[in-house]
Write an enzyme that holds these catalytic residues in place. Structure first.
Site, PDB file in Angstrom:
ATOM      1  CE1 TYR A 142       1.578  26.984  82.716  1.00 58.08           C
ATOM      2  CE2 TYR A 142       3.437  26.584  84.290  1.00 58.08           C
ATOM      3  CZ  TYR A 142       2.440  27.435  83.781  1.00 58.08           C
ATOM      4  OH  TYR A 142       2.206  28.703  84.175  1.00 58.08           O
ATOM      5  CE  LYS A 193     -10.391  31.468  72.653  1.00 62.12           C
ATOM      6  NZ  LYS A 193     -11.036  32.721  72.862  1.00 62.12           N
ATOM      7  CG  ASP A 225     -12.438  35.091  75.372  1.00 60.28           C
ATOM      8  OD1 ASP A 225     -12.884  34.243  75.497  1.00 60.28           O
ATOM      9  OD2 ASP A 225     -12.390  35.408  74.090  1.00 60.28           O
ATOM     10  CG  ASP A 249       0.697  31.085  85.619  1.00 64.93           C
ATOM     11  OD1 ASP A 249       0.811  31.531  86.461  1.00 64.93           O
ATOM     12  OD2 ASP A 249       1.132  31.481  84.416  1.00 64.93           O
ATOM     13  CG  ASP A 253      -0.522  36.480  88.714  1.00 67.72           C
ATOM     14  OD1 ASP A 253      -0.236  35.305  89.412  1.00 67.72           O
ATOM     15  OD2 ASP A 253       0.516  36.973  88.151  1.00 67.72           O
TER      16      ASP A 253
HETATM   17  C1  IPM Z   1       2.678  30.402  89.625  1.00 64.02           C
HETATM   18  C2  IPM Z   1       3.967  30.907  88.986  1.00 64.02           C
HETATM   19  C3  IPM Z   1       4.766  29.510  88.128  1.00 64.02           C
HETATM   20  C4  IPM Z   1       3.762  28.981  87.149  1.00 64.02           C
HETATM   21  C5  IPM Z   1       6.120  29.917  87.373  1.00 64.02           C
HETATM   22  C6  IPM Z   1       7.077  30.703  88.330  1.00 64.02           C
HETATM   23  C7  IPM Z   1       6.637  28.792  86.592  1.00 64.02           C
HETATM   24  O1  IPM Z   1       3.641  31.739  88.041  1.00 64.02           O
HETATM   25  O2  IPM Z   1       2.848  29.644  90.466  1.00 64.02           O
HETATM   26  O3  IPM Z   1       1.671  30.726  89.268  1.00 64.02           O
HETATM   27  O4  IPM Z   1       3.619  29.398  86.021  1.00 64.02           O
HETATM   28  O5  IPM Z   1       3.176  28.086  87.461  1.00 64.02           O
HETATM   29 MG    MG Z   2       1.731  32.484  88.092  1.00 59.48          MG
END
Ligand code: IPM
Ligand code: MG
Length: 358
Positions: A142, A193, A225, A249, A253
């Protein structure tokens, strides 16, 4: 006590959900005798529209000087065509980096009342799960160099992003993860990884070195993975998952979705001095923005994390979490968590019900 909170409502559903969350904080203030002062600032797409850039020095200064930052979401299709340096997401990354918010806590718990919304079979879920994703937030690919160059195979224009982690950064996030585990179920799973990446080999070596400082914590390593697979195969095996920025990240999710809805998950991002930025992990959801149907719970629970981690107000944090739990137990749902045919509440109706529980 009085607290100064910088508020970044942002784009899309950001303003709707943050408005509900601020009213919840006010209700907490009333009940427990605190005053929360808000200073609203622009960041993301709305700042591009007003100032031509996603994040101004003024916004950074106000956030730095506040006791804490509450953020909704940034971004949307309106700004998809702007050059990469000016994208709304740059505001989020810029704030994380300017405030030094290296630790990002993303708890994913299964709310009993929402087990129907969980996409995983009940026999796998069993008694539910309680995972804390501890994501490193200011390093990795990042924040490496992003650039274009000529391909060394003669294939022309090539995009490149430098991925790196220093021993120092891994020690810093690693110790936080162990400290969190000590207050929970005393398990840390470090995700990397290391079978492919040098970054991950430094990560793993460093984690192995610091794990001996926490003999009470059961430590394991897992490739990313495999972790993605294990999260849907057997989520209750996890307590604290510690990982880098990119893997965190993605895995957060996934961890959020197995709870039933991404609309439920809060997050806390903190620096060395305990200063934090609190935001839902979902995005700006432009498809439903302005309709008043977004789920405000992730943002409200983010305020609970603010009360607990930045202000040390434990009873107040518990009260907010219990209020959310009670409203869910009573069967109230926004559209994202409603079963087919079930009545879906609006954003403000859900906010009001949670405040009524306080
Ligand atoms: C998160 C989001 C951000 C990230 C994006 C919007 C840049 O997906 O906070 O998880 O990748 O960190
Ligand atoms: Mg995210």
């Amino acid at each position: 006590m009085e607290y100064n909170i910088a508020v970044v409502k942002g784009d899309g559903i950001g303003p709707e959900i943050v408005t509900e969350a601020m009213q919840v904080l006010d209700k907490v203030g009333e009940r427990f005798g605190h005053t929360f002062h808000y200073q609203e600032v622009l960041a993301g797409g709305c700042s591009i529209d007003a100032n031509g850039i996603p994040l101004t020095e003024e916004t950074i200064e106000i956030c730095k000087n506040a006791d804490s930052v509450l953020l909704g979401a940034v971004g949307g299709p309106k700004w998809d065509e702007v050059p990469s340096e000016k994208r709304p997401e740059k505001a989020l990354l810029g704030l994380r980096s300017a405030l030094g918010l290296f630790v990002n806590l993303r708890p994913a718990q299964m709310h009993k009342a929402l087990s129907d919304a969980c996409p995983i079979k009940p026999e796998i879920i069993g008694d539910g799960f309680d995972i804390l994703v501890c994501r490193e937030l200011t390093g990795d690919v990042y924040f490496g160099r992003h650039y274009r160059r000529e391909s060394d195979k003669g294939w022309g224009e090539t995009g490149a992003d430098d991925m790196n982690y220093s021993v120092y950064e891994v020690e810093r996030i690693g110790r936080r993860a162990f400290e969190m585990a000590m207050k929970r179920n005393k398990k840390v799973c470090s995700v990397d990884k290391a079978n492919v990446l040098e970054t991950s080999r430094v990560w793993r070596e460093t984690m192995h070195r610091i794990k001996d400082e926490y003999p009470e914590v059961a430590y394991s390593d897992m490739y990313v993975d495999n972790c993605a697979m294990q999260l849907v195969r057997n989520p209750s095996q996890f307590d604290v998952i510690v990982t880098g920025n990119l893997f965190g990240d993605i895995l957060s999710d996934e961890a959020s979705m197995i709870t039933g809805s991404i609309g439920m998950l809060p997050s806390a991002s903190m620096n060395e001095s305990g200063k934090g930025m609190y935001e839902p992990i979902h995005g700006s959801a432009p498809d439903i923005a302005g309709k008043g149907i977004a789920n405000p719970i992730a943002t409200i629970l983010s305020c609970a994390m603010m009360l607990r981690y930045s202000f040390g107000l434990m009873a107040e944090a518990d009260a907010v979490e219990n209020a959310v739990e009670a409203v869910l137990d009573a069967g109230h749902r926004t559209a994202d968590i409603a079963a087919p045919g079930e009545k879906a509440l609006s954003t403000s109706e859900m906010g009001a019900l949670i405040r009524a529980q306080l």
